[in-house]
Design a protein around this motif. Sequence first.
Motif, PDB file in Angstrom:
ATOM      1  N   GLU A   4      42.112  55.716 106.138  1.00 25.60           N
ATOM      2  CA  GLU A   4      43.428  56.333 106.019  1.00 25.60           C
ATOM      3  C   GLU A   4      43.352  57.525 105.071  1.00 25.60           C
ATOM      4  OE1 GLU A   4      47.718  54.327 105.539  1.00 25.60           O
ATOM      5  OE2 GLU A   4      46.491  54.225 103.728  1.00 25.60           O
ATOM      6  N   ARG A   5      43.950  58.620 105.445  1.00 29.30           N
ATOM      7  CA  ARG A   5      43.934  59.838 104.628  1.00 29.30           C
ATOM      8  C   ARG A   5      45.170  59.884 103.728  1.00 29.30           C
ATOM      9  NH1 ARG A   5      41.730  61.408 109.632  1.00 29.30           N
ATOM     10  NH2 ARG A   5      39.797  62.627 109.461  1.00 29.30           N
ATOM     11  N   LEU A   6      44.930  60.099 102.437  1.00 30.22           N
ATOM     12  CA  LEU A   6      46.034  60.194 101.487  1.00 30.22           C
ATOM     13  C   LEU A   6      46.450  61.651 101.326  1.00 30.22           C
ATOM     14  CD1 LEU A   6      47.957  59.059  99.361  1.00 30.22           C
ATOM     15  CD2 LEU A   6      46.095  59.249  97.690  1.00 30.22           C
ATOM     16  N   VAL A   7      47.727  61.916 101.602  1.00 29.18           N
ATOM     17  CA  VAL A   7      48.296  63.251 101.431  1.00 29.18           C
ATOM     18  C   VAL A   7      49.241  63.203 100.243  1.00 29.18           C
ATOM     19  CG1 VAL A   7      49.704  65.070 102.472  1.00 29.18           C
ATOM     20  CG2 VAL A   7      48.158  63.712 103.911  1.00 29.18           C
ATOM     21  N   VAL A   8      48.995  64.040  99.257  1.00 29.19           N
ATOM     22  CA  VAL A   8      49.828  64.108  98.062  1.00 29.19           C
ATOM     23  C   VAL A   8      50.650  65.396  98.111  1.00 29.19           C
ATOM     24  CG1 VAL A   8      49.816  64.378  95.548  1.00 29.19           C
ATOM     25  CG2 VAL A   8      48.279  62.729  96.646  1.00 29.19           C
ATOM     26  N   ILE A   9      51.957  65.260  98.019  1.00 29.65           N
ATOM     27  CA  ILE A   9      52.853  66.421  97.999  1.00 29.65           C
ATOM     28  C   ILE A   9      53.443  66.532  96.603  1.00 29.65           C
ATOM     29  CG2 ILE A   9      54.901  67.501  98.989  1.00 29.65           C
ATOM     30  CD1 ILE A   9      54.362  66.009 101.567  1.00 29.65           C
ATOM     31  N   VAL A  10      53.238  67.677  95.972  1.00 32.91           N
ATOM     32  CA  VAL A  10      53.642  67.901  94.580  1.00 32.91           C
ATOM     33  C   VAL A  10      55.012  68.553  94.539  1.00 32.91           C
ATOM     34  CG1 VAL A  10      53.015  68.990  92.396  1.00 32.91           C
ATOM     35  CG2 VAL A  10      51.215  68.169  93.961  1.00 32.91           C
ATOM     36  N   TYR A  40      47.683  58.503 108.114  1.00 34.26           N
ATOM     37  CA  TYR A  40      48.025  59.203 106.878  1.00 34.26           C
ATOM     38  C   TYR A  40      48.959  58.340 106.027  1.00 34.26           C
ATOM     39  CZ  TYR A  40      46.328  63.243 109.509  1.00 34.26           C
ATOM     40  OH  TYR A  40      45.561  64.106 110.248  1.00 34.26           O
ATOM     41  N   ARG A  41      48.792  58.485 104.720  1.00 29.04           N
ATOM     42  CA  ARG A  41      49.718  57.892 103.758  1.00 29.04           C
ATOM     43  C   ARG A  41      50.163  59.014 102.832  1.00 29.04           C
ATOM     44  NH1 ARG A  41      48.528  55.183  98.747  1.00 29.04           N
ATOM     45  NH2 ARG A  41      46.313  55.290  99.331  1.00 29.04           N
ATOM     46  N   VAL A  42      51.473  59.188 102.708  1.00 27.78           N
ATOM     47  CA  VAL A  42      52.021  60.296 101.931  1.00 27.78           C
ATOM     48  C   VAL A  42      52.566  59.781 100.608  1.00 27.78           C
ATOM     49  CG1 VAL A  42      53.740  62.145 101.857  1.00 27.78           C
ATOM     50  CG2 VAL A  42      52.594  61.585 104.019  1.00 27.78           C
ATOM     51  N   ARG A  43      52.182  60.451  99.531  1.00 26.76           N
ATOM     52  CA  ARG A  43      52.736  60.159  98.199  1.00 26.76           C
ATOM     53  C   ARG A  43      53.392  61.421  97.663  1.00 26.76           C
ATOM     54  NH1 ARG A  43      51.130  56.003  94.899  1.00 26.76           N
ATOM     55  NH2 ARG A  43      51.113  57.390  93.106  1.00 26.76           N
ATOM     56  N   ILE A  44      54.563  61.258  97.095  1.00 22.50           N
ATOM     57  CA  ILE A  44      55.287  62.369  96.460  1.00 22.50           C
ATOM     58  C   ILE A  44      55.124  62.220  94.953  1.00 22.50           C
ATOM     59  CG2 ILE A  44      57.470  63.599  96.284  1.00 22.50           C
ATOM     60  CD1 ILE A  44      56.404  63.345  99.137  1.00 22.50           C
ATOM     61  N   VAL A  45      54.614  63.247  94.295  1.00 23.99           N
ATOM     62  CA  VAL A  45      54.361  63.161  92.851  1.00 23.99           C
ATOM     63  C   VAL A  45      54.947  64.384  92.149  1.00 23.99           C
ATOM     64  CG1 VAL A  45      52.236  61.869  93.244  1.00 23.99           C
ATOM     65  CG2 VAL A  45      52.134  64.346  92.963  1.00 23.99           C
ATOM     66  N   SER A  46      55.222  64.219  90.873  1.00 23.89           N
ATOM     67  CA  SER A  46      55.658  65.338  90.031  1.00 23.89           C
ATOM     68  C   SER A  46      54.713  65.439  88.850  1.00 23.89           C
ATOM     69  CB  SER A  46      57.097  65.123  89.547  1.00 23.89           C
ATOM     70  OG  SER A  46      57.198  63.959  88.742  1.00 23.89           O
ATOM     71  N   GLY A  47      54.868  66.496  88.074  1.00 21.99           N
ATOM     72  CA  GLY A  47      53.965  66.684  86.950  1.00 21.99           C
ATOM     73  C   GLY A  47      54.051  65.581  85.922  1.00 21.99           C
TER      74      GLY A  47
END
Length: 333
Positions: A4-10, A40-47
């Motif tokens: 599974e591909r991890l996609v990180v959206i900042v 795909y697995r999407v994670r939403i992250v902030s600083g």
Amino acid sequence: MQRERLVVIVVYDGVQMLDVVGPAEVFATAARHLVDGGGYRVRIVSGDGQSVRSDSGLRLDVDGPLAEQVDPVDTVLVAGGRGCHVAAESAELLAALDDVGRCARRRGSVCTGAFVIAAAGWLTGRAATTHWMAGGRLAREHPDVRVSPDRIFIQDGDVFTSGGASAGMDLALALVEADHDAALARGVARELVLFLQRPGSQSQFSARMEHAIPAKSPLRTVIDEVVADPAADHRLSVMAERARISERHLGRLFAEQMHTTPGRFVERVRVDFACGHLEQTDLGHAAIAARSGFGNEETMRRAFARVLDLSPAEYRRRFQTTRRIPAQHQEKR
């Protein structure tokens, strides 16, 4: 079973929601279509790991701070929005991007997220795009980036940038196709009611609308005619005659209202037009040069060198889509 591909959206305060949810929906939809893994697995992250307020006022919860991302990251994308310039000054965010970016397989931005990744050094010496309204500022603030604000998206090495907010979905579709195949991308596009390959480019907006031209300016008609038919006769004398003003006055209006010269504007529009054919058709360089108004390959080559610092052949190698339209199906515009 494929990994599974991890996609990180900042994200950050002032992010544009469509820049986040658009690509996220494309990856999530692709994952639903994949029955044999490799999704795909999407994670939403902030600083700082805190929720953010988007530029539309909606609050967005996140999965944690970027710096504490422990799982191997396949793709990291920085979303755009009105808060991008403040985000680009965050030492904490830039440091985290530097760490994650060195480990990710590919990196990129959506819309004005290009300002953030440029500040992080991801775009140094690379070709990039952003929203057509922000291209000039990106080029001024980061002269070491080759900015083409009229492209839907651009790949330069492992770095991807996209134009306006909806172009983030175009980029995500292209990434899905690169990971799998055109059939999957086509299925995702069909389900989300998207163009698999969007017709045209941002130039249909930027060339005409990059500057606010007064309603009664003689330039309005001239510019519309150049954009509508780049291959037509657009010598200074001809354009001045169309505008019913002197050549000297036309040059002055271009300088004041477009911040360029008539010749450079025409050249840029013709390069934009040629780029579209290089990306999307199998036409030879001589045919593209003729259709774009350059007359011959050498003139087109010199124009590309001035505007893009690339040859037409190199541009085609880098950016030609896998979904080309055969030359015999191309109608002369």
